[in-house]
Scaffold this motif. Structure first.
Motif, PDB file in Angstrom:
ATOM      1  N   THR A  41       0.857  -1.183   0.000  1.00 49.15           N
ATOM      2  CA  THR A  41       0.000   0.000   0.000  1.00 49.15           C
ATOM      3  C   THR A  41       0.892   1.231   0.000  1.00 49.15           C
ATOM      4  O   THR A  41       1.852   1.311   0.767  1.00 49.15           O
ATOM      5  CB  THR A  41      -0.906   0.022   1.246  1.00 49.15           C
ATOM      6  N   ILE A  42       0.584   2.169  -0.889  1.00 48.08           N
ATOM      7  CA  ILE A  42       1.298   3.446  -0.903  1.00 48.08           C
ATOM      8  C   ILE A  42       0.275   4.578  -0.908  1.00 48.08           C
ATOM      9  O   ILE A  42      -0.835   4.404  -1.404  1.00 48.08           O
ATOM     10  CB  ILE A  42       2.264   3.588  -2.096  1.00 48.08           C
ATOM     11  N   THR A  43       0.655   5.688  -0.368  1.00 53.41           N
ATOM     12  CA  THR A  43      -0.198   6.877  -0.350  1.00 53.41           C
ATOM     13  C   THR A  43       0.539   7.992  -1.063  1.00 53.41           C
ATOM     14  O   THR A  43       1.724   8.225  -0.809  1.00 53.41           O
ATOM     15  CB  THR A  43      -0.512   7.279   1.103  1.00 53.41           C
ATOM     16  N   GLU A  44      -0.174   8.657  -1.967  1.00 54.98           N
ATOM     17  CA  GLU A  44       0.416   9.751  -2.741  1.00 54.98           C
ATOM     18  C   GLU A  44      -0.488  10.976  -2.665  1.00 54.98           C
ATOM     19  O   GLU A  44      -1.682  10.880  -2.913  1.00 54.98           O
ATOM     20  CB  GLU A  44       0.563   9.357  -4.216  1.00 54.98           C
ATOM     21  N   LYS A  45       0.106  12.113  -2.326  1.00 54.44           N
ATOM     22  CA  LYS A  45      -0.620  13.385  -2.366  1.00 54.44           C
ATOM     23  C   LYS A  45      -0.274  14.061  -3.687  1.00 54.44           C
ATOM     24  O   LYS A  45       0.896  14.201  -4.025  1.00 54.44           O
ATOM     25  CB  LYS A  45      -0.249  14.273  -1.192  1.00 54.44           C
ATOM     26  N   ILE A  46      -1.288  14.451  -4.424  1.00 54.94           N
ATOM     27  CA  ILE A  46      -1.090  15.083  -5.722  1.00 54.94           C
ATOM     28  C   ILE A  46      -0.867  16.576  -5.498  1.00 54.94           C
ATOM     29  O   ILE A  46      -1.761  17.291  -5.072  1.00 54.94           O
ATOM     30  CB  ILE A  46      -2.301  14.858  -6.653  1.00 54.94           C
ATOM     31  N   GLU A  47       0.344  17.035  -5.785  1.00 48.02           N
ATOM     32  CA  GLU A  47       0.736  18.423  -5.562  1.00 48.02           C
ATOM     33  C   GLU A  47       0.855  19.166  -6.894  1.00 48.02           C
ATOM     34  O   GLU A  47       1.039  18.551  -7.944  1.00 48.02           O
ATOM     35  CB  GLU A  47       2.091  18.470  -4.844  1.00 48.02           C
ATOM     36  N   ASP A  48       0.809  20.498  -6.829  1.00 51.79           N
ATOM     37  CA  ASP A  48       0.965  21.325  -8.034  1.00 51.79           C
ATOM     38  C   ASP A  48       2.258  21.011  -8.772  1.00 51.79           C
ATOM     39  O   ASP A  48       2.277  20.901  -9.999  1.00 51.79           O
ATOM     40  CB  ASP A  48       0.951  22.815  -7.674  1.00 51.79           C
ATOM     41  N   LYS A  49       3.354  20.854  -8.040  1.00 55.74           N
ATOM     42  CA  LYS A  49       4.647  20.610  -8.682  1.00 55.74           C
ATOM     43  C   LYS A  49       4.604  19.334  -9.522  1.00 55.74           C
ATOM     44  O   LYS A  49       5.174  19.286 -10.608  1.00 55.74           O
ATOM     45  CB  LYS A  49       5.778  20.553  -7.662  1.00 55.74           C
ATOM     46  N   ASP A  50       3.912  18.299  -9.035  1.00 55.72           N
ATOM     47  CA  ASP A  50       3.816  17.037  -9.777  1.00 55.72           C
ATOM     48  C   ASP A  50       3.041  17.234 -11.074  1.00 55.72           C
ATOM     49  O   ASP A  50       3.437  16.745 -12.132  1.00 55.72           O
ATOM     50  CB  ASP A  50       3.128  15.967  -8.924  1.00 55.72           C
TER      51      ASP A  50
ATOM     52  N   LYS B 222      -4.788   6.509  -2.031  1.00 54.39           N
ATOM     53  CA  LYS B 222      -4.226   5.296  -1.447  1.00 54.39           C
ATOM     54  C   LYS B 222      -4.283   4.204  -2.511  1.00 54.39           C
ATOM     55  O   LYS B 222      -5.357   3.850  -2.984  1.00 54.39           O
ATOM     56  CB  LYS B 222      -5.031   4.873  -0.213  1.00 54.39           C
ATOM     57  N   PHE B 223      -3.112   3.697  -2.899  1.00 51.91           N
ATOM     58  CA  PHE B 223      -2.986   2.640  -3.896  1.00 51.91           C
ATOM     59  C   PHE B 223      -2.710   1.324  -3.177  1.00 51.91           C
ATOM     60  O   PHE B 223      -1.815   1.252  -2.336  1.00 51.91           O
ATOM     61  CB  PHE B 223      -1.828   2.927  -4.851  1.00 51.91           C
ATOM     62  N   THR B 224      -3.464   0.294  -3.525  1.00 53.53           N
ATOM     63  CA  THR B 224      -3.252  -1.036  -2.965  1.00 53.53           C
ATOM     64  C   THR B 224      -2.895  -1.990  -4.092  1.00 53.53           C
ATOM     65  O   THR B 224      -3.623  -2.084  -5.086  1.00 53.53           O
ATOM     66  CB  THR B 224      -4.513  -1.531  -2.227  1.00 53.53           C
ATOM     67  N   PHE B 225      -1.780  -2.671  -3.935  1.00 59.08           N
ATOM     68  CA  PHE B 225      -1.269  -3.637  -4.903  1.00 59.08           C
ATOM     69  C   PHE B 225      -1.334  -5.013  -4.254  1.00 59.08           C
ATOM     70  O   PHE B 225      -1.017  -5.149  -3.068  1.00 59.08           O
ATOM     71  CB  PHE B 225       0.200  -3.342  -5.235  1.00 59.08           C
TER      72      PHE B 225
END
Length: 148
Positions: free
Chosen positions: A23-32, A105-108
């Motif tokens: 499981t990974i968590t990613e916050k989508i930011e302006d820079k991305d 939240k991504f679950t693999f």
């Protein structure tokens, strides 16, 4: 990552088990978003212009689906199974948009292993902070080859 530095290989097909999860968590930011848009030259106003997006069914700018794919492929390359993995095929459905500043939240999960073909199948699902399903997919991956 350092150029020229030899990185340790990810896990091979014999080191993985069905049911294994990541499981990974990613916050989508302006820079991305700006890096993605600059790299791809994708100027769809739905991805960046609040005025334009406010007149669509989405009401506000959304994250480009291919950017979400990048998060998935990076996790496969970095963690499951890791460096040296090759994505041979993918089947993905984008169920709902992800919005700027979302935390996803991504679950693999490894759902199949084929030792003879050196292949695994990984299911992927992503949800936003309201627990709404954003995407589901299946990735057919060749882990790093077993050393002879």
């Amino acid at each position: 990552m350092l150029l020229g530095k030899i990185q340790k290989k990810g896990r091979n097909v014999n080191d993985l088990v069905v049911g294994e999860k990541l499981t990974i968590t990613e916050k989508i930011e302006d820079k991305d978003l700006l890096l993605y848009l600059g790299l791809t030259n994708d100027n769809n106003p739905l991805y960046i212009q609040h005025d334009f997006a406010s007149k669509t069914i989405y009401a506000k700018p959304i994250v480009p689906p291919i950017m979400l794919m990048g998060i998935i492929t990076a996790a496969i390359s970095k963690y499951l199974p890791g460096p040296g993995a090759y994505i041979a095929k993918q089947d993905i459905s984008f169920l709902a948009p992800a919005y700027h500043y979302s935390t996803l939240k991504f679950t693999f999960e490894v759902i199949e292993i084929d030792v003879e073909a050196n292949g695994i199948v990984i299911s992927v699902a992503a949800k936003d902070e309201q627990n709404n399903a954003v995407l589901v997919g299946t990735f057919y991956v060749n882990p790093p080859a077993i050393e002879q």
